[in-house]
Design an enzyme around this catalytic site. Structure first.
Site, PDB file in Angstrom:
ATOM      1  N   ASN A 117     -47.827  18.716   6.562  1.00  0.00           N
ATOM      2  CA  ASN A 117     -47.745  20.124   6.961  1.00  0.00           C
ATOM      3  C   ASN A 117     -49.141  20.711   7.094  1.00  0.00           C
ATOM      4  O   ASN A 117     -49.916  20.696   6.136  1.00  0.00           O
ATOM      5  CB  ASN A 117     -46.957  20.925   5.924  1.00  0.00           C
ATOM      6  CG  ASN A 117     -46.911  22.409   6.253  1.00  0.00           C
ATOM      7  OD1 ASN A 117     -47.680  23.195   5.722  1.00  0.00           O
ATOM      8  ND2 ASN A 117     -46.012  22.782   7.143  1.00  0.00           N
ATOM      9  N   GLU A 118     -49.483  21.160   8.284  1.00  0.00           N
ATOM     10  CA  GLU A 118     -50.727  21.898   8.518  1.00  0.00           C
ATOM     11  C   GLU A 118     -51.926  21.249   7.831  1.00  0.00           C
ATOM     12  O   GLU A 118     -52.553  21.812   6.935  1.00  0.00           O
ATOM     13  CB  GLU A 118     -50.577  23.351   8.069  1.00  0.00           C
ATOM     14  CG  GLU A 118     -49.570  24.122   8.897  1.00  0.00           C
ATOM     15  CD  GLU A 118     -49.424  25.578   8.496  1.00  0.00           C
ATOM     16  OE1 GLU A 118     -48.936  26.376   9.308  1.00  0.00           O
ATOM     17  OE2 GLU A 118     -49.795  25.920   7.345  1.00  0.00           O
ATOM     18  N   CYS A 144     -62.566  16.770   1.243  1.00  0.00           N
ATOM     19  CA  CYS A 144     -62.797  16.343  -0.134  1.00  0.00           C
ATOM     20  C   CYS A 144     -64.148  15.661  -0.202  1.00  0.00           C
ATOM     21  O   CYS A 144     -64.545  14.948   0.727  1.00  0.00           O
ATOM     22  CB  CYS A 144     -61.684  15.382  -0.572  1.00  0.00           C
ATOM     23  SG  CYS A 144     -61.917  14.696  -2.232  1.00  0.00           S
ATOM     24  N   GLU A 197     -43.507  26.382  14.333  1.00  0.00           N
ATOM     25  CA  GLU A 197     -43.315  27.542  13.459  1.00  0.00           C
ATOM     26  C   GLU A 197     -43.703  28.810  14.198  1.00  0.00           C
ATOM     27  O   GLU A 197     -44.696  28.852  14.934  1.00  0.00           O
ATOM     28  CB  GLU A 197     -44.171  27.451  12.191  1.00  0.00           C
ATOM     29  CG  GLU A 197     -43.742  26.421  11.185  1.00  0.00           C
ATOM     30  CD  GLU A 197     -44.584  26.492   9.908  1.00  0.00           C
ATOM     31  OE1 GLU A 197     -45.196  27.565   9.655  1.00  0.00           O
ATOM     32  OE2 GLU A 197     -44.653  25.487   9.185  1.00  0.00           O
ATOM     33  N   GLU A 249     -44.231  33.147  -0.797  1.00  0.00           N
ATOM     34  CA  GLU A 249     -43.688  33.462   0.522  1.00  0.00           C
ATOM     35  C   GLU A 249     -42.307  34.105   0.461  1.00  0.00           C
ATOM     36  O   GLU A 249     -41.542  34.050   1.415  1.00  0.00           O
ATOM     37  CB  GLU A 249     -43.656  32.189   1.379  1.00  0.00           C
ATOM     38  CG  GLU A 249     -45.067  31.743   1.749  1.00  0.00           C
ATOM     39  CD  GLU A 249     -45.112  30.476   2.576  1.00  0.00           C
ATOM     40  OE1 GLU A 249     -45.930  30.427   3.519  1.00  0.00           O
ATOM     41  OE2 GLU A 249     -44.363  29.540   2.273  1.00  0.00           O
ATOM     42  N   HIS A 290     -42.020  36.489   3.272  1.00  0.00           N
ATOM     43  CA  HIS A 290     -42.283  36.010   4.631  1.00  0.00           C
ATOM     44  C   HIS A 290     -40.994  36.085   5.437  1.00  0.00           C
ATOM     45  O   HIS A 290     -39.906  35.836   4.927  1.00  0.00           O
ATOM     46  CB  HIS A 290     -42.785  34.565   4.592  1.00  0.00           C
ATOM     47  CG  HIS A 290     -43.429  34.113   5.868  1.00  0.00           C
ATOM     48  ND1 HIS A 290     -42.723  33.930   7.041  1.00  0.00           N
ATOM     49  CD2 HIS A 290     -44.723  33.790   6.156  1.00  0.00           C
ATOM     50  CE1 HIS A 290     -43.540  33.521   7.992  1.00  0.00           C
ATOM     51  NE2 HIS A 290     -44.763  33.431   7.483  1.00  0.00           N
TER      52      HIS A 290
END
EC number: 3.2.1.23
Length: 694
Positions: free
Chosen positions: A157-158, A163, A314, A362, A365
Site C-alpha cells: 500500500n502506497e 531506510c 482510491e 481514519e 475519513h
C-alpha cells in the site's frame, strides 16, 4: 498502434466500481459482512480491495495463520457476484514482528531506529522482513490464486520512505559498484574532489545524513535513485510467489499524487496495470479549475506510465480526514471528479473506504457507508448513481487517450532542481511551472501525455520541455531528431544545464539543446520576490502574438545564434535582449522561452498558436469557457468527448458540426450543451470526422 486494450480482468470486463474493504476490523460482529453485501449491491459496486492492512488478523502470532475469516468474505463475494483485489498485507507489520525482530523497523537518516507503529515503517532490505513477506505471500497465493472472486493482487500500500540501516548501506554500495564499476568512476561522476570528499574505499560511502554529507549532489541523486530501485526490488520480491501460483492474475500497487520520493517510471515495467490514489482539495476557491488541472495532469501522468488505461484505486466519496480542511463534495462533484478520471483513461473508480472505521486515525475519513450504517445518505446515493452511470459506459473499457502532445517530466530532474543551489534558493518552483504549461493545454482541451526521457517522442507533434535542468546528451539528441523530423518543441529557461550525474554541461548552455533551439544562454538571474521584469512581443512576430507580459523569479540572458527573436526583455540592463525565440531546424521548429512569465493568458495564447502550427487536434472544435475542459478517449472508430465543468458556475459549449450523440442517452446532440455547476456531459462521434493524425 492499438486503439483498444483488453479489460484489466476478463472476469470483470466492465468498469470496476468499489472500495477498500476492511472486514478484519469487524470480525467481532458477523452481522456486518451480511449487511455490507446488501449495501454493496445497492451501491452498484462490483469489486473490493481486501486485506490491505490485515497482517495481524491473518497471522496473529508467528507461524499461526488464520484464513477462515478471509475465506468467508471471498466465498460470500463469489455467491453475490462481487470480486476482489486481494492485497498483500506488507504495508504494516504486526507488533509481534517488530518486537521479536527489531531489524525490520526502519532506521532514519539520523541513524536512529524507529519504534513500532505507523505504516511502511519497515526496511525493504531486511532479510527477516523479506522472509516473512515471502511466507505470507506464498500462503495467500496457494490458497487464493485460483479463487473465482480474485481479479488481481494489490501489492502492499502506497510504497514510500527510505531506510538507512546497515543492510541498506550495504545494498547501496553494491548498487553503486554495479553502476560505476570503480571508485575512480564514482569519484569523477560525483565530483568528490570538491571539499576533499574523495573516497578511497567503498566502505566510506554512506547515505546522505543531516549530521553527515548532503553537499555532494551526485550522492544525493544516486541515493534517491537507489531508494526507487530498492522499493521496486521489494515489489518484485512480493510478486514472485503470486505469479508462480497464477501468472494470469494482474498485479498492481497503488501510487500517489506525483509522489516526490519514488521514480514511478521505474515501476512501470513491473506492474501489470497502473493504479493510483487521488485526493483533490475540491472547493478551495470559487472555481475548481486549478485543482482540476492538477489532477488531470496526474491522471495523464499515470496513464502515460504504460500508455494504456489505469486504475483509480482510491478516491474519497465525500471527504478526507487528513487535509488541512476536510471539505464536503458539493452536489455533482462526485460524478464530475470521477468522470474526469475516466476521461483521462481510468477503467476503474474505487474509494477509500467502504465502511468508516470506528476508531483510530481514519475514523472520520470519508466512506460509502457512514457510521450511521445504512444507505439513506447523500454520499451513498451519489456513489450508487455513479455506479449506474459507469455500468452504461462499458464500451469505453480499454479505449485510448489519443494524445499528440507530450510534456517531458523526469523524476531525477525534479530532484536535482531542488538540490541545485543556484539562482533562487528561495524556490525554483519546478512543479508550479510544469502545471502552468499543462493548464494552458487543459484549458484548450488538448489531450496530453506526460513522458520521460526514455520514452519515444516520434508519435507526437508537439513536445513541451519545461525546466529540463538535468538533460542527458542522448535525450538532447532525441529532441533534436524530433524537431528535425517535423515536430514542434517548446523549451524553457534552466534547461540543458547538467548531465545525468548532476555535472554541468561544458561548452555553453543549454548543453545538448543548443543546436536545437539555436541560442546560447550566457547567464541566469534570480529575481527577488518583489522584482519584476517584462517580455515585449516584437511587432509582426511570426506567431502573431502581441502585448507585454510580466516576468518574475527567473530571467536568462541569451544570445540568438540561429534562432529568430520573437520577444525581448522590457526592463533592467538586459532590456531589448531576446526573451522568446524560434529556431527552424530540418522540418520542425523549436521555441525557447528565456523567462518565467507569470500570466496564464500568455501560455494560453502561445500554446494555441503552437497547437495550430503543429497540427495538433483538440478534443472538440469549440471555444471552451474558463474552467471548462474537454477530454478525449477513442477506440479508433468512435471518439468519446467529455465536457467537464470545473468553473463553479453554469456554462455552455457550442458544439461543432461533427455529428454528436449523448453517450448515456443515445440522443442526438447539436447546438449548445448546457452544463450545470459541477456538470459533465459525454458525447460520441465518428472518429474520422476530426482527422486525427495518430
Amino acid at each position: 498502434m492499438a486503439y483498444k486494450f483488453p479489460p484489466i480482468s476478463y472476469k470483470l470486463p466492465e468498469f470496476m466500481h468499489g472500495a477498500d474493504y476492511n472486514p478484519d476490523q469487524w470480525l467481532h460482529d458477523p452481522k456486518v459482512l451480511k449487511e455490507d453485501i446488501r449495501l454493496m449491491k445497492l451501491a452498484n459496486c462490483n469489486v473490493m480491495a481486501v486485506g490491505i492492512f490485515a497482517w495481524a488478523a491473518l497471522e496473529p502470532e508467528e507461524g499461526r495463520f488464520d484464513f477462515a475469516w478471509l475465506d468467508r468474505v471471498l466465498d460470500t463475494f463469489t455467491e453475490n457476484g462481487i470480486f476482489a483485489w486481494l492485497a498483500t498485507p506488507s504495508g504494516a507489520r504486526p507488533a509481534w514482528m517488530s518486537q521479536k525482530y527489531p531489524e525490520v523497523l526502519r532506521t532514519g537518516a539520523n541513524r536512529v531506529r524507529n519504534l513500532h507503529g505507523e505504516r511502511h515503517n519497515h526496511c525493504y532490505s531486511s532479510p527477516v522482513y523479506r522472509e516473512r513477506t515471502a511466507i505470507m505471500n506464498a500462503k495467500l497465493a496457494v490458497r487464493y490464486a485460483k479463487h473465482p472472486a480474485i481479479v488481481g493482487w494489490h501489492i502492499s500500500n502506497e510504497f514510500g520512505g527510505d531506510c538507512h540501516c546497515e543492510y541498506c548501506q550495504a545494498a547501496f554500495r553494491s548498487w553503486l559498484m554495479a553502476k560505476y564499476g570503480s571508485l575512480e568512476a564514482l569519484n569523477l561522476a560525483w565530483w568528490t574532489t570538491f571539499w576533499s570528499h574523495t573516497y578511497t574505499d567503498w566502505s566510506q560511502v554512506e547515505s546522505p545524513a543531516p549530521h553527515g554529507d548532503i553537499a555532494v549532489h551526485g550522492l544525493n541523486l544516486d541515493w534517491r535513485r537507489f531508494v526507487s530501485h530498492q522499493t521496486v526490488d521489494f515489489y518484485k520480491h512480493e510478486v514472485s510467489a503470486l505469479k508462480a501460483a497464477n501468472p494470469e492474475l494482474p498485479c498492481t500497487t497503488n501510487m500517489m499524487d506525483w509522489f516526490y520520493n519514488l521514480d514511478y517510471r521505474t515501476f512501470a515495467d513491473e506492474l501489470d496495470v497502473i493504479s493510483w490514489d487521488a485526493y483533490p482539495t475540491w472547493h478551495e476557491a470559487s472555481s475548481d479549475g486549478n485543482v482540476a488541472a492538477r489532477f488531470a495532469f496526474n491522471h495523464d501522468l499515470f496513464r502515460s506510465l504504460k500508455k494504456k488505461p489505469f486504475m483509480l484505486m482510491e478516491s474519497t466519496p465525500s471527504l478526507t480526514n487528513w487535509q488541512a480542511v476536510s471539505k464536503l463534495k458539493r452536489p455533482g462533484m462526485h460524478r464530475l471528479s470521477s468522470l474526469q478520471a475516466v476521461a483521462h483513461g481510468a477503467d476503474t473508480i474505487q474509494y477509500f473506504q467502504w465502511r468508516k472505521s470506528r476508531g483510530s486515525s481514519e475514523k472520520f475519513h470519508g466512506a460509502v457507508v457512514d457510521h450511521v450504517g445504512h444507505e439513506h445518505t447523500r454520499v451513498f446515493q451519489d456513489v450508487a448513481e455513479l455506479g449506474r452511470t459507469l455500468a452504461g459506459l462499458n464500451e469505453l473499457i480499454g479505449t485510448r487517450v489519443p494524445a499528440e502532445t507530450a510534456i517531458l517530466c523526469d523524476w531525477d530532474n525534479r530532484w536535482v532542481i531542488n538540490d541545485a543551489q543556484g539562482p533562487r534558493n528561495s524556490g525554483l518552483h519546478y512543479e508550479q511551472t510544469v502545471m502552468q504549461h499543462y493548464r494552458a493545454l487543459w484549458e484548450l482541451g488538448i489531450p496530453v501525455d506526460i513522458v520521460g526521457s526514455n520514452d519515444d517522442f516520434t508519435n507526437y507533434k508537439l513536445l513541451i520541455v519545461p525546466m529540463a535542468y538535468l538533460l542527458r546528451q542522448e535525450s538532447g539528441e532525441k529532441i533534436e531528431q524530433f524537431v528535425r523530423g517535423g515536430g514542434t518543441a517548446a523549451v524553457t529557461y534552466w534547461s540543458g544545464i547538467v548531465d545525468e550525474n548532476d555535472l554541468c554541461h561544458l561548452g555553453g548552455f543549454p548543453g545538448p539543446l543548443r543546436t536545437t533551439v539555436g541560442i546560447w544562454s550566457e547567464e541566469i538571474e534570480g529575481l527577488y520576490d518583489h522584482d519584476r521584469n517584462s517580455v515585449l512581443m516584437n511587432a509582426d512576430n511570426t506567431l502573431g502574438l502581441d502585448g507585454n507580459f510580466e516576468v518574475r523569479e527567473l530571467c536568462e540572458l541569451i544570445h540568438a545564434e540561429t534562432a529568430e527573436v520573437l520577444a525581448v526583455y522590457g526592463e533592467d540592463f538586459y532590456a531589448g535582449r531576446p526573451a522568446l525565440t524560434v529556431n527552424r531546424l530540418g522540418d520542425g521548429r523549436a521555441y525557447y522561452l528565456a523567462a518565467r512569465i507569470t500570466e496564464d493568458t500568455f501560455y494560453q495564447s502561445f500554446y494555441n498558436k503552437l497547437v495550430e502550427e503543429a497540427g495538433v487536434c483538440h478534443a472538440i472544435r469549440s471555444v471552451l469557457p474558463a474552467g471548462v475542459t474537454a477530454q478525449l478517449r477513442s477506440d479508433g472508430d468512435t471518439d468519446y468527448v467529455f465536457l467537464l465543468n470545473f468553473s463553479g458556475s453554469e456554462a455552455s459549449v457550442e458544439l461543432d458540426d461533427s455529428g454528436y450523440t449523448n453517450a448515456e442517452s443515445g440522443s442526438h446532440m447539436a447546438g449548445k450543451v448546457e452544463l450545470a455547476v459541477n456538470g459533465a456531459c459525454i458525447l460520441k462521434r465518428k472518429r474520422h470526422l476530426l482527422g486525427h493524425g495518430i
